[in-house]
Structure formats: structure tokens, C-alpha cells
Design an enzyme around this catalytic site. Structure first.
Site, PDB file in Angstrom:
ATOM      1  CB  VAL A  99      -0.808  -0.085   1.046  1.00  0.00           C
ATOM      2  CG1 VAL A  99      -1.928   1.503   0.836  1.00  0.00           C
ATOM      3  CG2 VAL A  99      -2.196  -1.078   1.771  1.00  0.00           C
ATOM      4  CB  CYS A 100       1.084   4.718   0.610  1.00  0.00           C
ATOM      5  SG  CYS A 100       1.039   6.051   0.447  1.00  0.00           S
ATOM      6  CB  THR A 101       6.072   4.914  -0.037  1.00  0.00           C
ATOM      7  OG1 THR A 101       5.302   5.212   1.466  1.00  0.00           O
ATOM      8  CG2 THR A 101       5.606   6.427  -0.705  1.00  0.00           C
ATOM      9  CB  THR A 119       4.108   4.035  -4.678  1.00  0.00           C
ATOM     10  OG1 THR A 119       4.341   4.154  -3.311  1.00  0.00           O
ATOM     11  CG2 THR A 119       4.430   4.646  -5.835  1.00  0.00           C
TER      12      THR A 119
END
Lengths: 222, 222
Positions: A99-101, A119
Site C-alpha cells: 500500500v502506498c510507499t 504507489t
């Protein structure tokens, strides 16, 4: 279904907890939060500690590995202990997700080479540094890898996983159990829909926070 | 802006963490997680511990009190220490809010009498036991009280609060920062939209879990 969440100082809590409160409803799910050591990790904003019940050294396999994001990922991009463990666990998983970074960690571990991935929008192009192909979809699937966009996208990732792993009816029950009928009062949730000033402000805040985090690490020895 | 989240054993993590990762972005926000005692609380599914940095006895005021839900609320409905503290803190707040079955605690504390309120759909009518008027909206505002529907509705509650407290532009920035452009892959997030079999299954699971939790408490002394 053995699900492992990697947690670390500087995590964005919602990156993990959004998918957690979906995936924990999977029939037979065993969920473990694993950190570099057992004990508390602090969120990126400093306001909350989550408890890692296990140290990563104790976890040698998982059906599903989920790597959340947060500013703390940047400190781990050159940490061999983290990257070696991600690679080793990935060798055992049915699905490896971020998830995300968290995707930057999968990238730094060498898992996204030649793969489509996403990302947080502010650092999306960075994925190319790891040989990945940046894609601006909310959830990107390539082989056994699933990479979600920023923070709240982890919830949509989790529902996609539930459908895949347990079928549509289980997913419908979980969706109702957590009343996931989102109703954002504004329409500013993507780079395309937000006002350009808002996009600029958010991007510069993310990049400045990242610059400071990387500067604190000192020069790259490689 | 002094924000206090009440946390307890049996909390649903996302009830708190959804609003947390929105509200923590408020300029000048100071967020404190407060439990009956300092230390870890376990989530309702048992898989995670959140850390309470403060004991409620140490917290005598807040601008915003947020009471999340989870099966653990049922154990607290007759706990004078919890209810007295909620009442005392409410006397200091600008806004008192709940997510999911956190509303039952606000109700048991006597704060919702004559007020419109919502909670998880499976126990919505229970609000009337506390003199509240059940309303099936995602976020219900009445005076200084804000009560959200189940679990994920806390995110929408938080955005409504940010708009109210800091204005639309700040809310737009936060929405983009967490890429809150939800895209549920199914349409089963409300009682009205889910299949009747799904509604029945989720309602009976919630009520059965609640029956067991209340039975474990023993007879009501009142």
C-alpha cells in the site's frame, strides 16, 4: 490463510489498518504484525504506537505479505535486514502486496523489475528506479504482486484480494460488516481531480518530508 | 486542536485509525490515544494491539473527543469509570463524535437523549434505548455531536469535521494526501444495497457476538 503485515517506525497507520480490518474477516485468517523487533512502532505523525507481536526474524513464511507505506519506508530502502527478509518471505507467498510507499520497499527488494506497479502519486515515477512500470491505477495486479495507490487505496486492495481468495459473497459480507459505502464530501482524492494548487501543495510536502528523511540518513554508501 | 481517541480492549481498529489518519493532518493537531490504563489494548479480532499513551484519568479536557466502536463497547456500557469520564470530557469538548458502536457508549453516558444519531446498522434501533432518534445517514450531526455509521464511515466523519474546523482547502489537501478516491469493487456496503441474505448473515453474526459478550458479563445489577 497466514497473513503478515510488516510494521516499522514511520508507518502510516491507515495503510495497514484499512486492509487489516477487511482481511482479518477472511475465514481462517491468522494475522501477524511483524516489526524489525518485537514491540511498539511509532506512526509517521508520532501520535500512535502499534505493537509488533513478532520480530521479522521469527517469521519465515506467509500466504500473504502486506507491506504498508509511510515516510519510514525511506529509512529502510537501504536496510539489508529489511530487504533480505522481504525477499525471503516473498519466496514463500501466494500474494505479495503493498500500500502506498510500501511499493518502494518491494521495488528496493528487487521484486518489481519489469512489473506494472503503483504507489503514492507524489513518488510514482520513482518506481522506475527499481525497473518497475509505473501505472496510475488504484490497485495494480501483475503476477502475484498487488500494489495499491496512496493510503486509503489499501481498503480497495483488500476487497480485491478477498474476492480473489474467498469469493464474492464473502467480500459482500465483509463490505456490509464494515459498512464500506464511502461517501467523500469532496472530490479531491486523485491527482487528476484535485485542484492544481492542491496537487502542488501535497506533492511538495511529501517530497520535502522525504528529502529531510533521506538527508538524516547521510550519504548513500553504494 | 487537542484531539482524544478513547481506546479499549475489543476496539475495531479501523473505527479509530480511519479518522486518525485524516484528523492528524489538521494544522496544529495534537492527538492522544487514551485507555482505561496506559498500555496496550487488543483489537476485537485479537490480532493487533494499539498503545494507549495516556490513561483516561490523566485526560481532563479535549477540543474533540472521538469514541470508536467494536464489540468491546458492550463490556463498557455498564462501566461507571468509562461513562463518567466520557461525560466529564464531553463537558469540555467543542465536538464529541463516535464511529460505529462508539455511539452506544455516548448513549449510555446519557449524551444522546433527544438527539438524532447513528451507529452500526445491525444495532441501530438500540440507540432508542438511550433516548436517541436513530437515523440511517452515514454521518449524523446534532448540536455538537457527530455519530457515524459502521467502521469505515469514520473516514467520512473525519472529512466532514476537517471541513467544519479548518475549511475546504485543508480538507482537499488531506483527501489527496491519503488519495481518498474510494473505488469499492462491489456494491454491498449498506443494508439497502446488500443482498438480503448478506444482510441477514451480517446482522446475526453481530448480534450473536454481542449476546456472547453480554452473557460473559453476567446479570445486569441495575
Amino acid at each position: 490463510m497466514n497473513i503478515v503485515f510488516f510494521v516499522f517506525d514511520g508507518i502510516t497507520a491507515l495503510d495497514a489498518i484499512g486492509p487489516f480490518d477487511v482481511l482479518a474477516h477472511l475465514p481462517g485468517a491468522k494475522v501477524t504484525f511483524a516489526g524489525l523487533a518485537r514491540g511498539d512502532v511509532r506512526t509517521d505523525n508520532g501520535h500512535l504506537a502499534l505493537h509488533a507481536d513478532a520480530a521479522i526474524a521469527e517469521i519465515s513464511g506467509a500466504d500473504l505479505l502486506l507491506v504498508p507505506g509511510g515516510l519510514g519506508t525511506r529509512r529502510l530502502l537501504r536496510d539489508p535486514k529489511t530487504l533480505d527478509w522481504i525477499r525471503a518471505l516473498d519466496a514463500t507467498t501466494r500474494i505479495t502486496a503493498s500500500v502506498c510507499t510500501g511499493a518502494l520497499l518491494l521495488g528496493a527488494a528487487g521484486l518489481l523489475r519489469g512489473r506494472r506497479a503503483n504507489t503514492h502519486f507524489a513518488v510514482r515515477e520513482r518506481l522506475a528506479d527499481y525497473g518497475a512500470i509505473p501505472v496510475a491505477d488504484r490497485v495494480v495486479a501483475d503476477g502475484k504482486y498487488r500494489t495499491a495507490a496512496g493510503v486509503s487505496a489499501g481498503i480497495d486492495l483488500a476487497f480485491a484480494l478477498v474476492i480473489e481468495l474467498a469469493g464474492r459473497e464473502v467480500a459482500e459480507r465483509i463490505q456490509l460488516a464494515i459498512e464500506y459505502a464511502p461517501s467523500p464530501p469532496l472530490d479531491s482524492g486523485t491527482e487528476e481531480r484535485a485542484h492544481p494548487d492542491v496537487v502542488r501543495a501535497v506533492r511538495s510536502r511529501v517530497l520535502e518530508a522525504e528529502r529531510q528523511a533521506l538527508a538524516a540518513l547521510g550519504p548513500n554508501p553504494s
